[in-house]
Scaffold this motif. Structure first.
Motif, mmCIF file in Angstrom:
data_model
loop_
_atom_site.group_PDB
_atom_site.id
_atom_site.type_symbol
_atom_site.label_atom_id
_atom_site.label_comp_id
_atom_site.label_asym_id
_atom_site.label_seq_id
_atom_site.Cartn_x
_atom_site.Cartn_y
_atom_site.Cartn_z
ATOM 1 N N SER A 120 -54.716 -31.214 -22.413
ATOM 2 C CA SER A 120 -55.100 -29.869 -21.985
ATOM 3 C C SER A 120 -56.560 -29.599 -22.318
ATOM 4 O O SER A 120 -57.173 -30.272 -23.155
ATOM 5 C CB SER A 120 -54.211 -28.820 -22.664
ATOM 6 O OG SER A 120 -54.535 -28.727 -24.041
ATOM 7 N N HIS A 121 -57.133 -28.610 -21.663
ATOM 8 C CA HIS A 121 -58.517 -28.218 -21.929
ATOM 9 C C HIS A 121 -58.669 -27.795 -23.382
ATOM 10 O O HIS A 121 -59.639 -28.172 -24.059
ATOM 11 C CB HIS A 121 -58.906 -27.054 -20.997
ATOM 12 C CG HIS A 121 -60.296 -26.555 -21.197
ATOM 13 N ND1 HIS A 121 -61.410 -27.370 -21.129
ATOM 14 C CD2 HIS A 121 -60.758 -25.307 -21.496
ATOM 15 C CE1 HIS A 121 -62.496 -26.654 -21.356
ATOM 16 N NE2 HIS A 121 -62.130 -25.412 -21.583
ATOM 17 N N GLU A 122 -57.680 -27.053 -23.881
ATOM 18 C CA GLU A 122 -57.732 -26.593 -25.268
ATOM 19 C C GLU A 122 -57.671 -27.773 -26.234
ATOM 20 O O GLU A 122 -58.446 -27.850 -27.197
ATOM 21 C CB GLU A 122 -56.570 -25.636 -25.549
ATOM 22 C CG GLU A 122 -56.529 -25.130 -26.974
ATOM 23 C CD GLU A 122 -55.313 -24.268 -27.236
ATOM 24 O OE1 GLU A 122 -55.333 -23.501 -28.202
ATOM 25 O OE2 GLU A 122 -54.336 -24.353 -26.459
ATOM 26 N N ARG A 181 -66.387 -21.927 -26.795
ATOM 27 C CA ARG A 181 -65.460 -22.220 -25.696
ATOM 28 C C ARG A 181 -64.019 -22.184 -26.183
ATOM 29 O O ARG A 181 -63.116 -21.716 -25.471
ATOM 30 C CB ARG A 181 -65.784 -23.585 -25.094
ATOM 31 C CG ARG A 181 -67.126 -23.634 -24.374
ATOM 32 C CD ARG A 181 -67.602 -25.049 -24.154
ATOM 33 N NE ARG A 181 -66.719 -25.815 -23.280
ATOM 34 C CZ ARG A 181 -66.829 -27.125 -23.106
ATOM 35 N NH1 ARG A 181 -67.749 -27.805 -23.763
ATOM 36 N NH2 ARG A 181 -65.996 -27.750 -22.292
ATOM 37 N N VAL A 185 -60.531 -19.844 -25.058
ATOM 38 C CA VAL A 185 -59.204 -20.388 -24.764
ATOM 39 C C VAL A 185 -58.161 -19.773 -25.687
ATOM 40 O O VAL A 185 -57.042 -19.449 -25.264
ATOM 41 C CB VAL A 185 -59.213 -21.924 -24.907
ATOM 42 C CG1 VAL A 185 -57.819 -22.497 -24.684
ATOM 43 C CG2 VAL A 185 -60.194 -22.543 -23.922
ATOM 44 N N GLN A 188 -57.096 -16.439 -24.486
ATOM 45 C CA GLN A 188 -56.130 -16.533 -23.393
ATOM 46 C C GLN A 188 -54.731 -16.806 -23.916
ATOM 47 O O GLN A 188 -53.751 -16.203 -23.477
ATOM 48 C CB GLN A 188 -56.567 -17.636 -22.422
ATOM 49 C CG GLN A 188 -57.876 -17.352 -21.708
ATOM 50 C CD GLN A 188 -58.363 -18.531 -20.896
ATOM 51 O OE1 GLN A 188 -57.796 -19.619 -20.951
ATOM 52 N NE2 GLN A 188 -59.446 -18.335 -20.150
ATOM 53 N N ARG A 189 -54.637 -17.730 -24.885
ATOM 54 C CA ARG A 189 -53.324 -18.044 -25.461
ATOM 55 C C ARG A 189 -52.767 -16.835 -26.202
ATOM 56 O O ARG A 189 -51.567 -16.567 -26.166
ATOM 57 C CB ARG A 189 -53.426 -19.244 -26.402
ATOM 58 C CG ARG A 189 -52.083 -19.679 -26.976
ATOM 59 C CD ARG A 189 -52.235 -20.887 -27.873
ATOM 60 N NE ARG A 189 -52.509 -22.097 -27.115
ATOM 61 C CZ ARG A 189 -51.565 -22.837 -26.556
ATOM 62 N NH1 ARG A 189 -50.289 -22.474 -26.661
ATOM 63 N NH2 ARG A 189 -51.861 -23.923 -25.889
#
Length: 391
Positions: A120-122, A181, A185, A188-189
């Motif tokens: 994942s991006h995270e 960054r 994220v 958002q989570r």
């Protein structure tokens, strides 16, 4: 800086080194380090251990043992030496000069595995941050090209100082950008988590030592297809699904989290705070244990240490002793559910096989009982009597 990962398709021969300082968890066979090396795509060709009262300040193992390591590496054709303990930047640099091979430690090996496995991006951001923090302490390690950049007359510092300072600033800027960054994220989570809370969702998180079978159990319970394999750190990114419990008449939120391991680098604990937040915010933890592993008490203790470190030690737990199918007959329990003491607390324990499905129905009943008890406004610390579902 030498890489701990061979070129794709190449299995690099490596020498494993462990130093026994008298700690109870010392792995005399270097079995776990060997598994970590194999997970990273390497091939352990030899192992060597020694005993010391304290690390040598310069070489960690002392000059005599360093000579022995160099000779053994040459004999077996090893291209890299891996230490089971964390090395200081100076020790790492001195060992490389003495042994004349790249030398890396357990910390970098785990970081490299995480870098390979993050999807994942995270997860990628978290690994990138941890690696940058690790590299920032080792800027003076293998910078032979800096020797040409000498200072002028009267200049302060030695060869290459300007270049190293520039690199340090560049890495510092990269750390700041990555953190910024990652914060986005995490927001958002956090928003997704608040939405679940507004829906009055009961949150359960799977935690446990790496390769305890968490992902296999997760897939068996929710019929998902999360990646699962018989290897260390098969799962890095948190996966959340809904699990319907018929006895409770409702669904709960079930999350599979990253596995823990002995001496998990602090940088990774910090970087994976967002992923581990699922465990921190859980209403219930399913502590999954590899019951077939004779070292399970030490592995459980390591998990409890990490839970303490991230502030999740007081969350109610149910112990799930997995891999019942892999246990020898003489160790197989007479009862598939009982109680077990952990850190002075008596916790409910269930034996299951996520692979064969044995004991999973007991686990579903136990989860439903806990959900119903919570719905009845039972305090989190109160014990819940598991239903008698055994014949």
């Amino acid at each position: 800086m030498s890489s701990a990962v061979p070129a794709q398709g190449v299995s690099a021969p490596v020498l494993l080194v462990g130093v026994d300082f008298g700690l109870p968890h010392f792995d005399g066979e270097l079995e776990e380090l060997g598994l970590l090396a194999q997970t990273a795509g390497m091939h352990p060709v030899a192992r060597i251990t020694c005993k010391r009262k304290a690390p040598d300040a310069a070489l960690f193992v002392g000059s005599g043992k360093a000579d022995e390591i160099r000779a053994l590496a040459q004999m077996h054709g090893a291209v890299e030496v891996l230490f089971d303990q964390s090395l200081s930047p100076a020790q790492q640099r001195n060992l490389e000069r003495h042994i004349e091979l790249p030398v890396n430690d357990r910390t970098l090996l785990i970081l490299e595995i995480f870098a390979q496995r993050a999807r994942s991006h995270e997860g990628k951001l978290q690994v990138e941050l941890a690696k940058l923090q690790y590299v920032s302490t080792r800027l003076v390690r293998r910078w032979s090209h800096l020797e040409r950049q000498t200072g002028g007359i009267g200049a302060r510092g030695g060869p290459g100082e300007k270049q190293i300072e520039l690199d340090r600033r560049m890495i510092g800027d990269a750390i700041k950008r990555t953190r910024d960054r990652l914060v986005k994220v995490q927001r958002q989570r956090s928003t997704q988590r608040r939405q679940r809370e507004r829906r009055d969702t009961f949150n359960i998180s799977l935690v446990g030592y790496t390769n305890a079978g968490k992902s296999t159990l997760f897939n068996a319970l929710v019929k998902a297809r999360a990646y699962a394999a018989d290897q260390l750190f098969a799962t890095l990114d948190t996966t959340t699904r809904q699990l319907y419990l018929a006895d409770a008449g409702r669904s709960v939120s079930l999350s599979d989290t990253v596995g823990f391991i002995r001496d998990l680098p602090h940088g990774l604990v910090d970087a994976f705070q967002a992923t581990l937040q699922e465990a921190i915010d859980a209403d219930l933890l399913l502590h999954v244990v590899d019951a077939s592993n004779s070292d399970f008490p030490e592995q459980m203790a390591q998990v409890e240490r990490v839970l303490q470190e991230i502030g999740a030690a007081d969350i109610p737990q149910i112990l799930v002793f997995n891999k019942l199918d892999a246990m020898p007959d003489e160790r197989r329990p007479a009862d598939l559910q009982d109680q077990y003491e952990v850190a002075g607390h008596i916790l409910p324990r269930l034996f299951v096989s996520a692979r064969s499905g044995e004991g999973l129905e007991n686990l579903r009943h136990a989860l439903a009982a806990r959900v119903l008890a919570t719905r009845a406004d039972m305090t989190p610390g109160d014990a819940v009597e598991l239903p008698d579902v055994l014949p």
